[in-house]
Design an enzyme around this catalytic site. Structure first.
Site, PDB file in Angstrom:
ATOM      1  N   CYS A 143     -26.256  13.252 -20.678  1.00 41.95           N
ATOM      2  CA  CYS A 143     -26.471  11.834 -20.997  1.00 41.95           C
ATOM      3  C   CYS A 143     -27.192  11.088 -19.883  1.00 41.95           C
ATOM      4  CB  CYS A 143     -25.155  11.142 -21.340  1.00 41.95           C
ATOM      5  SG  CYS A 143     -24.062  10.844 -19.931  1.00 41.95           S
TER       6      CYS A 143
ATOM      7  N   CYS B  97     -20.657  14.470  -3.909  1.00 39.63           N
ATOM      8  CA  CYS B  97     -19.838  13.291  -3.620  1.00 39.63           C
ATOM      9  C   CYS B  97     -19.876  12.402  -4.849  1.00 39.63           C
ATOM     10  CB  CYS B  97     -20.436  12.572  -2.404  1.00 39.63           C
ATOM     11  SG  CYS B  97     -19.520  11.112  -1.929  1.00 39.63           S
TER      12      CYS B  97
ATOM     13  N   CYS C  89     -17.547  14.205 -17.840  1.00 42.20           N
ATOM     14  CA  CYS C  89     -18.451  13.068 -17.682  1.00 42.20           C
ATOM     15  C   CYS C  89     -17.835  11.835 -18.349  1.00 42.20           C
ATOM     16  CB  CYS C  89     -19.804  13.385 -18.317  1.00 42.20           C
ATOM     17  SG  CYS C  89     -20.929  11.968 -18.301  1.00 42.20           S
TER      18      CYS C  89
HETATM   19 ZN   LIG Z   1     -22.677  12.723 -19.573  1.00 43.28          ZN
END
Ligand SMILES: [Zn+2]
Length: 155
Positions: A122, A142, A70
């Site tokens: 998050c 996607c 992330c």
């Molecule tokens: Zn995150």
């Protein structure tokens, strides 16, 4: 006979991102904190659910082996094992490393109903999930390259 000592291979191990070892916390940051942490392009994607241009992004054609983290909180989310070439110009995966790592939300913007995918830790926007025939889960995650940080490693 000489004893050959086994030397452990010093690559980052997939173990470090095995689903049961990944703890999903809860990260909340103020708008100002996010703006300080991210570039304006990353902020637009991750925090304003923006979409980067097709074919003009870092990972759509990345065929290297590794893990995609992330861009907002560094949680390991996707691996090259489930990445496939969708021809759409965005990095596409048929599944995250583990379902617990992402959350699905209904996105009704622009007069469409789409499934948005966000980081479970998050809440940052990653992309959308679409039906897709020919992959094991029959769905395509996607994603925006700018929402991800790729680290090359043997998995
Ligand atoms: Zn995150």
């Amino acid at each position: 006979m000489t004893q050959v000592e086994e030397v452990p291979v010093q690559t980052q191990k997939y173990d470090s991102v095995k689903a049961d070892t990944i703890e999903v916390g809860n990260i909340t940051r103020s708008k100002a904190e996010w703006k300080q942490l991210l570039s304006s392009e990353e902020y637009h994607i991750l925090r304003e659910a923006g979409t980067e241009p097709a074919f003009r992004n870092a990972y759509y054609n990345n065929k290297k082996e590794g893990i995609y983290y992330c861009g907002g909180c560094s949680l390991p989310l996707y691996s090259s094992n489930t990445k496939f070439d969708s021809g759409t110009g965005w990095p596409s995966f048929y599944a995250p490393i583990d379902p617990k790592l992402v959350k699905r939300k209904v996105d009704r913007r622009y007069g469409m109903e789409r499934v948005e995918v966000v980081c479970a830790q998050c809440g940052s926007h990653l992309g959308h999930i679409f039906p897709y025939e020919g992959v094991p889960t029959e769905e395509r995650h996607c994603l925006n390259s700018l929402a991800l940080d790729f680290k090359q490693m043997d998995i």
